[in-house]
Write a protein that holds these residues in place. Sequence first.
Motif, PDB file in Angstrom:
ATOM      1  N   THR A  30      -5.685   7.436   1.017  1.00 42.86           N
ATOM      2  CA  THR A  30      -4.451   7.220   1.765  1.00 42.86           C
ATOM      3  C   THR A  30      -3.244   7.744   1.007  1.00 42.86           C
ATOM      4  O   THR A  30      -2.341   8.328   1.585  1.00 42.86           O
ATOM      5  CB  THR A  30      -4.269   5.733   2.055  1.00 42.86           C
ATOM      6  OG1 THR A  30      -4.352   5.009   0.824  1.00 42.86           O
ATOM      7  CG2 THR A  30      -5.340   5.240   3.003  1.00 42.86           C
ATOM      8  N   MET A  31      -3.233   7.531  -0.296  1.00 39.91           N
ATOM      9  CA  MET A  31      -2.081   7.965  -1.079  1.00 39.91           C
ATOM     10  C   MET A  31      -2.561   8.696  -2.326  1.00 39.91           C
ATOM     11  O   MET A  31      -3.591   8.362  -2.891  1.00 39.91           O
ATOM     12  CB  MET A  31      -1.217   6.763  -1.482  1.00 39.91           C
ATOM     13  CG  MET A  31      -0.739   5.935  -0.290  1.00 39.91           C
ATOM     14  SD  MET A  31       0.315   4.556  -0.752  1.00 39.91           S
ATOM     15  CE  MET A  31       1.863   5.419  -1.037  1.00 39.91           C
ATOM     16  N   PHE A  33      -0.999  10.397  -6.124  1.00 43.23           N
ATOM     17  CA  PHE A  33       0.119  10.316  -7.058  1.00 43.23           C
ATOM     18  C   PHE A  33      -0.082  11.301  -8.194  1.00 43.23           C
ATOM     19  O   PHE A  33      -1.217  11.656  -8.536  1.00 43.23           O
ATOM     20  CB  PHE A  33       0.213   8.901  -7.663  1.00 43.23           C
ATOM     21  CG  PHE A  33       0.341   7.798  -6.653  1.00 43.23           C
ATOM     22  CD1 PHE A  33      -0.792   7.212  -6.119  1.00 43.23           C
ATOM     23  CD2 PHE A  33       1.583   7.351  -6.246  1.00 43.23           C
ATOM     24  CE1 PHE A  33      -0.688   6.188  -5.192  1.00 43.23           C
ATOM     25  CE2 PHE A  33       1.699   6.327  -5.320  1.00 43.23           C
ATOM     26  CZ  PHE A  33       0.559   5.747  -4.794  1.00 43.23           C
ATOM     27  N   THR A  96      -5.576   6.548  -3.901  1.00 44.85           N
ATOM     28  CA  THR A  96      -5.905   5.193  -3.460  1.00 44.85           C
ATOM     29  C   THR A  96      -6.713   5.285  -2.186  1.00 44.85           C
ATOM     30  O   THR A  96      -6.266   5.874  -1.203  1.00 44.85           O
ATOM     31  CB  THR A  96      -4.624   4.387  -3.189  1.00 44.85           C
ATOM     32  OG1 THR A  96      -3.841   4.372  -4.378  1.00 44.85           O
ATOM     33  CG2 THR A  96      -4.952   2.975  -2.778  1.00 44.85           C
ATOM     34  N   THR A  99     -10.302   0.823  -0.500  1.00 45.50           N
ATOM     35  CA  THR A  99     -10.367  -0.421  -1.266  1.00 45.50           C
ATOM     36  C   THR A  99      -9.025  -0.766  -1.881  1.00 45.50           C
ATOM     37  O   THR A  99      -8.879  -1.823  -2.495  1.00 45.50           O
ATOM     38  CB  THR A  99     -11.394  -0.322  -2.401  1.00 45.50           C
ATOM     39  OG1 THR A  99     -10.967   0.702  -3.308  1.00 45.50           O
ATOM     40  CG2 THR A  99     -12.770  -0.003  -1.863  1.00 45.50           C
ATOM     41  N   ASP A 100      -8.066   0.133  -1.721  1.00 46.78           N
ATOM     42  CA  ASP A 100      -6.714  -0.142  -2.194  1.00 46.78           C
ATOM     43  C   ASP A 100      -6.585  -0.077  -3.718  1.00 46.78           C
ATOM     44  O   ASP A 100      -5.555  -0.422  -4.278  1.00 46.78           O
ATOM     45  CB  ASP A 100      -6.266  -1.524  -1.705  1.00 46.78           C
ATOM     46  CG  ASP A 100      -4.763  -1.612  -1.600  1.00 46.78           C
ATOM     47  OD1 ASP A 100      -4.243  -2.729  -1.758  1.00 46.78           O
ATOM     48  OD2 ASP A 100      -4.126  -0.584  -1.391  1.00 46.78           O
ATOM     49  N   THR A 101      -7.643   0.355  -4.369  1.00 46.45           N
ATOM     50  CA  THR A 101      -7.607   0.512  -5.829  1.00 46.45           C
ATOM     51  C   THR A 101      -7.298   1.966  -6.161  1.00 46.45           C
ATOM     52  O   THR A 101      -7.750   2.876  -5.477  1.00 46.45           O
ATOM     53  CB  THR A 101      -8.956   0.109  -6.435  1.00 46.45           C
ATOM     54  OG1 THR A 101      -9.133  -1.299  -6.231  1.00 46.45           O
ATOM     55  CG2 THR A 101      -9.001   0.399  -7.927  1.00 46.45           C
ATOM     56  N   GLN A 102      -6.531   2.178  -7.205  1.00 46.65           N
ATOM     57  CA  GLN A 102      -6.126   3.530  -7.584  1.00 46.65           C
ATOM     58  C   GLN A 102      -7.101   4.086  -8.613  1.00 46.65           C
ATOM     59  O   GLN A 102      -7.345   3.458  -9.644  1.00 46.65           O
ATOM     60  CB  GLN A 102      -4.699   3.496  -8.140  1.00 46.65           C
ATOM     61  CG  GLN A 102      -4.014   4.847  -8.122  1.00 46.65           C
ATOM     62  CD  GLN A 102      -2.506   4.723  -8.333  1.00 46.65           C
ATOM     63  OE1 GLN A 102      -1.946   5.454  -9.116  1.00 46.65           O
ATOM     64  NE2 GLN A 102      -1.855   3.795  -7.650  1.00 46.65           N
ATOM     65  N   TYR A 103      -7.635   5.275  -8.306  1.00 44.42           N
ATOM     66  CA  TYR A 103      -8.559   5.972  -9.192  1.00 44.42           C
ATOM     67  C   TYR A 103      -7.891   7.226  -9.714  1.00 44.42           C
ATOM     68  O   TYR A 103      -7.078   7.838  -9.037  1.00 44.42           O
ATOM     69  CB  TYR A 103      -9.859   6.309  -8.457  1.00 44.42           C
ATOM     70  CG  TYR A 103     -10.615   5.079  -8.030  1.00 44.42           C
ATOM     71  CD1 TYR A 103     -10.468   4.558  -6.750  1.00 44.42           C
ATOM     72  CD2 TYR A 103     -11.434   4.401  -8.924  1.00 44.42           C
ATOM     73  CE1 TYR A 103     -11.132   3.412  -6.365  1.00 44.42           C
ATOM     74  CE2 TYR A 103     -12.114   3.253  -8.542  1.00 44.42           C
ATOM     75  CZ  TYR A 103     -11.948   2.765  -7.262  1.00 44.42           C
ATOM     76  OH  TYR A 103     -12.610   1.621  -6.886  1.00 44.42           O
ATOM     77  N   PHE A 104      -8.295   7.608 -10.929  1.00 41.26           N
ATOM     78  CA  PHE A 104      -7.612   8.694 -11.618  1.00 41.26           C
ATOM     79  C   PHE A 104      -8.526   9.879 -11.875  1.00 41.26           C
ATOM     80  O   PHE A 104      -9.732   9.727 -12.084  1.00 41.26           O
ATOM     81  CB  PHE A 104      -7.073   8.192 -12.963  1.00 41.26           C
ATOM     82  CG  PHE A 104      -5.872   7.305 -12.830  1.00 41.26           C
ATOM     83  CD1 PHE A 104      -6.013   5.972 -12.512  1.00 41.26           C
ATOM     84  CD2 PHE A 104      -4.595   7.818 -13.005  1.00 41.26           C
ATOM     85  CE1 PHE A 104      -4.910   5.151 -12.366  1.00 41.26           C
ATOM     86  CE2 PHE A 104      -3.484   7.004 -12.868  1.00 41.26           C
ATOM     87  CZ  PHE A 104      -3.640   5.665 -12.545  1.00 41.26           C
TER      88      PHE A 104
ATOM     89  N   TYR B  37      -6.695  -1.127 -17.050  1.00 39.76           N
ATOM     90  CA  TYR B  37      -7.363   0.167 -17.112  1.00 39.76           C
ATOM     91  C   TYR B  37      -7.711   0.471 -18.561  1.00 39.76           C
ATOM     92  O   TYR B  37      -6.986   0.108 -19.483  1.00 39.76           O
ATOM     93  CB  TYR B  37      -6.456   1.290 -16.585  1.00 39.76           C
ATOM     94  CG  TYR B  37      -6.364   1.382 -15.081  1.00 39.76           C
ATOM     95  CD1 TYR B  37      -5.403   0.667 -14.382  1.00 39.76           C
ATOM     96  CD2 TYR B  37      -7.228   2.205 -14.369  1.00 39.76           C
ATOM     97  CE1 TYR B  37      -5.304   0.767 -12.996  1.00 39.76           C
ATOM     98  CE2 TYR B  37      -7.130   2.316 -12.983  1.00 39.76           C
ATOM     99  CZ  TYR B  37      -6.172   1.588 -12.305  1.00 39.76           C
ATOM    100  OH  TYR B  37      -6.079   1.693 -10.944  1.00 39.76           O
ATOM    101  N   ARG B  50      -9.417  -6.151 -11.780  1.00 38.01           N
ATOM    102  CA  ARG B  50      -8.276  -6.252 -10.874  1.00 38.01           C
ATOM    103  C   ARG B  50      -8.116  -7.705 -10.470  1.00 38.01           C
ATOM    104  O   ARG B  50      -9.093  -8.420 -10.306  1.00 38.01           O
ATOM    105  CB  ARG B  50      -8.562  -5.354  -9.673  1.00 38.01           C
ATOM    106  CG  ARG B  50      -7.960  -5.758  -8.362  1.00 38.01           C
ATOM    107  CD  ARG B  50      -8.533  -4.939  -7.229  1.00 38.01           C
ATOM    108  NE  ARG B  50      -7.983  -5.399  -5.979  1.00 38.01           N
ATOM    109  CZ  ARG B  50      -7.498  -4.605  -5.044  1.00 38.01           C
ATOM    110  NH1 ARG B  50      -7.502  -3.296  -5.225  1.00 38.01           N
ATOM    111  NH2 ARG B  50      -7.018  -5.091  -3.927  1.00 38.01           N
TER     112      ARG B  50
END
Lengths: 113, 116
Positions: A30-31, A33, A96, A99-104, B37, B50
Amino acid sequence: SAVISQKPSRDICQRGTSLTIQCQVDSQVTMMFWYRQQPGQSLTLIATANQGSEATYESGFVIDKFPISRPNLTFSTLTVSNMSPEDSSIYLCSGTGITDTQYFGPGTRLTVL
Amino acid sequence: AQTVTQSQPEMSVQEAETVTLSCTYDTSESDYYLFWYKQPPSRQMILVIRQEAYKQQNATENRFSVNFQKAAKSFSLKISDSQLGDAAMYFCAYRRSWEYGNKLVFGAGTILRVKS
């Protein structure tokens, strides 16, 4: 979880040139960054990459210096323009998912001579 | 503006022992999310754990658990049975509720060294 890849993983560039970093996600997010991280330091958000519209930049970052594209839900690019040694850093993209969790992504290490 | 503070620049732990990393944050919001993290030398940021602020129960993930004290605005990470592979930089991060976007605010980080 989302798997995020970045290209290139590292580069050494000359002052005054530009570098475009690509970020690819294996699933729709969805997003997206873009962050900057000086070695040994924390992450600073550059901008939010919006699909089909202009990115939203954080204070201290401008579109002319860091143009960002996001043509679809799984791909984005960050360009570092007219580089100077102060731009030497690690650049990370993130996304994101549902699951609303941000992955890098693994980051791009940029050195400007 | 929200801020996240990690007061321990560096910590050491003996292999198989337990270590706690501290994190405090400042916010006027009641609904938010907190994360830990891990960033090993490979640079890859890995989500460890989390916590949703509305949940009173502390989150756990195998050897990793948190002590979330909402009133004190404290969010510490406990690593049990430490392993050599736990050595990394650990970042605490805060995020407002979803309607404000998913921007993360990071602390300065804590370097964790694991001794064999």
